[in-house]
Design an enzyme around this catalytic site. Structure first.
Site, short mmCIF file in Angstrom:
data_model
loop_
_atom_site.label_atom_id
_atom_site.label_comp_id
_atom_site.label_asym_id
_atom_site.label_seq_id
_atom_site.Cartn_x
_atom_site.Cartn_y
_atom_site.Cartn_z
N ARG A 254 0.86 -1.19 0.00
CA ARG A 254 0.00 0.00 0.00
C ARG A 254 0.89 1.23 0.00
NH1 ARG A 254 -5.26 1.98 3.21
NH2 ARG A 254 -6.09 0.55 1.67
N HIS B 231 -7.00 0.76 -6.70
CA HIS B 231 -7.30 0.01 -5.48
C HIS B 231 -8.00 -1.29 -5.88
CE1 HIS B 231 -7.76 -0.88 -1.38
NE2 HIS B 231 -8.58 0.07 -0.99
N GLN C 185 -9.89 -3.76 -3.33
CA GLN C 185 -11.15 -3.22 -2.81
C GLN C 185 -12.31 -3.60 -3.73
OE1 GLN C 185 -11.94 -1.16 0.00
NE2 GLN C 185 -13.99 -1.69 -0.69
N ASP D 196 -16.97 7.63 -1.93
CA ASP D 196 -15.66 7.51 -1.27
C ASP D 196 -15.33 8.90 -0.71
OD1 ASP D 196 -13.09 6.76 -0.48
OD2 ASP D 196 -12.25 6.72 -2.50
N CYS E 36 -16.17 2.28 0.34
CA CYS E 36 -14.99 1.46 0.69
C CYS E 36 -14.59 1.66 2.15
CB CYS E 36 -13.84 1.81 -0.25
SG CYS E 36 -13.43 3.55 -0.27
N ARG F 73 -13.75 -7.87 2.38
CA ARG F 73 -12.32 -7.66 2.09
C ARG F 73 -11.53 -8.90 2.52
NH1 ARG F 73 -10.07 -2.76 1.51
NH2 ARG F 73 -8.46 -4.05 0.54
N1 CP Z 1 -11.18 0.49 2.21
C1 CP Z 1 -9.89 0.44 2.64
O1 CP Z 1 -8.97 0.18 1.86
O2 CP Z 1 -9.75 0.69 3.95
P1 CP Z 1 -8.39 0.91 4.74
O3 CP Z 1 -7.80 2.21 4.27
O4 CP Z 1 -8.78 0.92 6.17
O5 CP Z 1 -7.46 -0.24 4.40
N1 NVA Z 2 -9.65 7.09 -2.07
C1 NVA Z 2 -9.35 6.74 -0.69
C2 NVA Z 2 -9.59 5.29 -0.46
C3 NVA Z 2 -9.36 4.82 0.94
C4 NVA Z 2 -9.59 3.36 1.12
C5 NVA Z 2 -7.93 7.11 -0.36
O1 NVA Z 2 -7.04 6.85 -1.18
O2 NVA Z 2 -7.69 7.69 0.70
#
Ligand code: CP
Ligand code: NVA
Length: 329
Positions: A106, A133, A136, A229, A273, A312
């Site tokens: 990540r 992502h 997700q 989101d 998400c 997830r």
């Molecule tokens: N939806 C998601 O990716 O959540 P986190 O940022 O908590 O991993």
């Molecule tokens: N678009 C958001 C998704 C979080 C899971 C971000 O990147 O912060």
């Protein structure tokens, strides 16, 4: 399905059949977990969680997924590693590749996950970058299928920042799965023409469409899922006030849910998400109220956001099993 040794940087790495195969495997693994059966499909597999950005779901889902099937996961906070300071991505990848069986990354740049894939020699999965992502979206499609049945011909309307990681991956995922996708976003935040072109090519072979609509009311008409989101993503440097003003017409509230025309027949769900800024759930919303979704919608019976979060685990596990397990699935 045999994805042994494969990585996932974006949903373009999967064929339509492979994506649906992962959802089917996730369904099986969910039933198995609910029945209380512990598995051995990942026995002896050690997974590195290499994270530059914060996470609750992606991190915890990966740990639960690995442990449920006899594997284990080690969280590596990038700040506490040499990555990007004393060591290049390529060198770190080659080291982790000698010690682990899979890497969930990540972080910021899409290039980082691609470099990890190039050098690690083990499966690498993108657990969110600035651009995509993909893990997700597997959970999102699984959740939609649980609520509505067969995915082909359904419609998802996404509202908010139309060019962020979730919106981009969702567009590709819907195209693969035969789900009509409308990205409701202002022109300033519209997805790139290249991404639309790529997604449209996939959608056309699956008899579905990909479109962008700046008008939320027309965009949500006929939607089986309204998806939103956060309005500002992790690591994004932008004026908060200006972004909030730009996206306020795209807030998911009851009026917008009614505009789908599917509320009375219970043929529409809310997806998010998470994490979400709804009413008074954080210091931010204590000051300014709900942002992308109101409590009335977030807490409603048609909100499936916590099923989505649970899924997830099952989809991440499916990905790990398909790409790492010693037997085919
Ligand atoms: N939806 C998601 O990716 O959540 P986190 O940022 O908590 O991993
Ligand atoms: N678009 C958001 C998704 C979080 C899971 C971000 O990147 O912060």
């Amino acid at each position: 399905m045999n994805l042994k040794g494969r990585s996932l940087t974006t949903l373009l790495d999967l064929s339509d059949e492979e994506l649906l195969g992962l959802l089917n495997l996730a369904d099986e693994l969910k039933i198995k977990k609910r029945a209380g059966v512990r598995g051995e499909l990942l026995a002896g597999k050690l997974i590195a969680l290499l994270f530059e950005k914060s996470s609750t779901r992606t991190r915890c889902a990966a740990i639960a997924a690995a442990v449920d099937e006899g594997g284990s996961a080690e969280y590596l906070d990038v700040e506490k590693t040499h990555l990007g300071k004393k060591e290049s991505v390529a060198d770190t990848a080659r080291v982790l590749g000698r010690m682990f069986d899979g890497i969930l990354f990540r972080g910021y740049k899409q290039m980082t996950v691609e470099t990890l894939v190039k050098y690690a020699g083990i499966p690498v999965w993108n657990g969110l970058t600035d651009d995509h992502h993909p893990t997700q979206i597997l959970a999102d499609l699984m959740t939609l299928r649980e609520s509505m049945g067969d995915l082909a011909g359904l419609k998802i309307a996404y509202l908010g920042d139309g060019r962020n990681n979730v919106a981009s991956s969702l567009m590709l995922g819907c195209a693969h799965a035969g789900v009509n996708f409308v990205n409701c976003t202002p022109p300033e935040l519209a997805p790139t023409p290249e991404l639309i072109k790529t997604a449209t090519a996939i959608a056309s072979r699956n008899n579905c469409t990909v479109s962008v609509d700046a008008d939320p009311e027309s965009g949500v008409q006929g939607a089986n899922a309204v998806y939103t989101d956060v309005w500002i993503s992790m690591g994004e440097k932008t004026s908060v006030g200006a972004r909030v003003e730009l996206l306020r017409p795209y807030q998911v509230n009851m009026e917008l849910m009614r505009a789908t025309g599917n509320l009375e027949t219970e043929r529409v769900i809310l997806l998010h998400c998470l994490p979400a800024f709804h009413d008074h759930n954080t210091e931010v919303t204590d000051i300014c109220g709900a942002l992308e979704v109101t409590d009335e919608v977030f807490e409603s019976p048609f909100s499936k956001v916590f099923d989505q979060a649970e899924n997830r685990v099952h989809t991440t596990k499916a990905l790990m099993v398909a790409t790492m397990a010693d037997v085919d699935h």
